[in-house]
Scaffold this motif. Structure first.
Motif, short mmCIF file in Angstrom:
data_model
loop_
_atom_site.label_atom_id
_atom_site.label_comp_id
_atom_site.label_asym_id
_atom_site.label_seq_id
_atom_site.Cartn_x
_atom_site.Cartn_y
_atom_site.Cartn_z
N ALA A 189 0.83 -1.21 0.00
CA ALA A 189 0.00 0.00 0.00
C ALA A 189 0.87 1.26 0.00
O ALA A 189 0.57 2.23 -0.70
N GLY A 190 1.94 1.24 0.76
CA GLY A 190 2.86 2.38 0.77
C GLY A 190 3.54 2.57 -0.56
O GLY A 190 3.76 3.71 -1.00
N ALA A 246 1.09 4.22 -2.95
CA ALA A 246 0.99 5.64 -2.62
C ALA A 246 2.22 6.41 -3.11
O ALA A 246 2.10 7.52 -3.63
N ARG A 247 3.40 5.81 -2.95
CA ARG A 247 4.63 6.49 -3.40
C ARG A 247 4.62 6.66 -4.92
O ARG A 247 4.99 7.72 -5.43
N ALA A 305 2.05 6.94 -6.84
CA ALA A 305 1.10 8.02 -7.14
C ALA A 305 1.73 9.38 -6.87
O ALA A 305 1.53 10.34 -7.63
N ARG A 306 2.52 9.49 -5.79
CA ARG A 306 3.19 10.76 -5.48
C ARG A 306 4.21 11.12 -6.56
O ARG A 306 4.43 12.30 -6.83
#
Length: 195
Positions: free
Chosen positions: A64-65, A68-69, A71-72
């Motif tokens: 999940a992290g 998210a990374r 996407a960032r």
């Protein structure tokens, strides 16, 4: 920058450009493409790889992290702060490496390379080719003037990548980066659009 000196690259140019894909000649069918959530397991693996952890100091991520990374990274591209590619098989499959530009300064015309490879991609010249292709895009399409690579003087593999990609050594920055075993001097390599 001073108002008397126009920006090297106008604001908005990086965000307006589509992120291209590149095929890497001489690599048996590898290419560079934008990262996607599909690549999250590869990013998790990279964050746990001992060599990548030592030289690049990533934080540990779960899937999940990692999603998210990734996407960032696209958010940072749109904000014109950086642009990253996945090194992956051209016929599909997850990434096994990362290459791209961070610390982008459009007004000043410069950026710094970031790269790593998982063990499956090491030792065959993939990263030097990838760095050269991204450099050509950064100069010819984006319009930057100067690109740099910094790495620990104790990381000879990164030095080989820089030199093979056309980044001559400019000097040594003393005590420039803290690693798990203490402060490391760093090599500074750079390539200019005019090289």
């Amino acid at each position: 920058m001073s108002d008397a000196i126009p920006p090297v690259v106008p604001a908005g140019r990086l965000a307006a450009l589509p992120q291209p894909e590149f095929y890497l000649p001489g690599t048996g069918g590898l290419h560079l493409r934008p990262w996607t959530a599909y690549d999250a397991p590869a990013l998790v693996e990279a964050c746990h790889d001992p060599d990548i952890r030592f030289w690049n100091r990533p934080s540990l991520l779960d899937e999940a992290g990692a999603v998210a990374r990734i996407a960032r990274w696209e958010t940072r591209r749109q904000a014109e702060e950086g642009v990253l590619w996945a090194v992956a098989p051209a016929q599909g499959g997850q990434a096994f490496g990362l290459v791209g530009l961070g610390d982008v300064d459009l007004a000043g015309g410069s950026a710094e390379f970031l790269y790593w490879l998982l063990p499956a991609g090491r030792g065959v010249g993939v990263m030097a080719r990838a760095t050269d292709l991204v450099s050509r895009w950064a100069f010819e399409t984006l319009g930057l003037h100067r690109l740099r690579i910094t790495h620990s003087v104790r990381n000879p593999a990164s030095c080989v990548v820089a030199l093979r990609a056309g980044f001559p050594l400019e000097g040594i920055m003393r005590g420039a980066l803290l690693h798990a075993d203490g402060w490391h001097d760093e090599h500074l390599h750079a390539r200019l659009r005019t090289d």
